[in-house]
Design an enzyme around this catalytic site. Sequence first.
Site, PDB file in Angstrom:
ATOM      1  N   GLU A  49      32.020 -59.875  36.276  1.00 40.27           N
ATOM      2  CA  GLU A  49      30.833 -60.723  36.272  1.00 40.27           C
ATOM      3  C   GLU A  49      31.220 -62.113  36.770  1.00 40.27           C
ATOM      4  OE1 GLU A  49      26.648 -60.558  35.237  1.00 40.27           O
ATOM      5  OE2 GLU A  49      28.205 -59.021  35.370  1.00 40.27           O
ATOM      6  N   ARG A 106      26.498 -55.802  43.037  1.00 40.60           N
ATOM      7  CA  ARG A 106      26.169 -54.451  42.589  1.00 40.60           C
ATOM      8  C   ARG A 106      24.975 -53.918  43.373  1.00 40.60           C
ATOM      9  NH1 ARG A 106      24.881 -53.856  36.510  1.00 40.60           N
ATOM     10  NH2 ARG A 106      23.120 -55.070  37.188  1.00 40.60           N
ATOM     11  N   LYS A 140      28.196 -59.985  26.645  1.00 37.16           N
ATOM     12  CA  LYS A 140      27.382 -59.594  27.795  1.00 37.16           C
ATOM     13  C   LYS A 140      27.125 -60.871  28.583  1.00 37.16           C
ATOM     14  CE  LYS A 140      24.465 -57.339  30.449  1.00 37.16           C
ATOM     15  NZ  LYS A 140      24.380 -58.272  31.554  1.00 37.16           N
TER      16      LYS A 140
END
Length: 189
Positions: free
Chosen positions: A74, A33, A12
Amino acid sequence: RVATSGFVMEPKIDGLTGVLHYEKGVFVQGATRGDGIEGEDVSANLKTIRSLPLKIPVGQTGIKIPARLVVRGEVFIRINDFFELNQKLTEAGERTYQNPRNTAAGSLRQLDPAITRGIPLNLLTYAIVESSDPAPQSQWETLNFLRNAGFPVSELSTYKNNFAEVLEDVDSWMSKRDTIPFEVDGVVI
């Protein structure tokens, strides 16, 4: 290895989500996002990231690239790159950054792409948000598709056949957390 069941374990990454839009294999827009529905257009700044494919090598990868493809990834800064950046700023008598995540987020939202270009941003992709063709049916297939299409994908991602294997590997993620070259919030299963 193609898998349709099982579990995928992925880091993550502690960064900022980027949503990448491709038309006929060409990068046409990138956004944050945002609120999950509408994000901020950061296309010019995303183009400064060397690992971002501006053109998917259609026909060379051995896979069919959809006419329309939207990929999520990411944006982050590797820990060593962050320390080197702050060292250079210190030597120049300039203000340093607080942490890699906020530096990446601020740099991606920077109004001047020339400034963003000076920040060592990286990208790892992990999801297909939209596709004009049928998308892969599992997360493992998605990661393999992205990798084969030329997108950067974390080499730390692993496939587990069953939940017992996941449980066996959870502790090793905690022990290797400090050896991962970028900041992570944990593991996504």
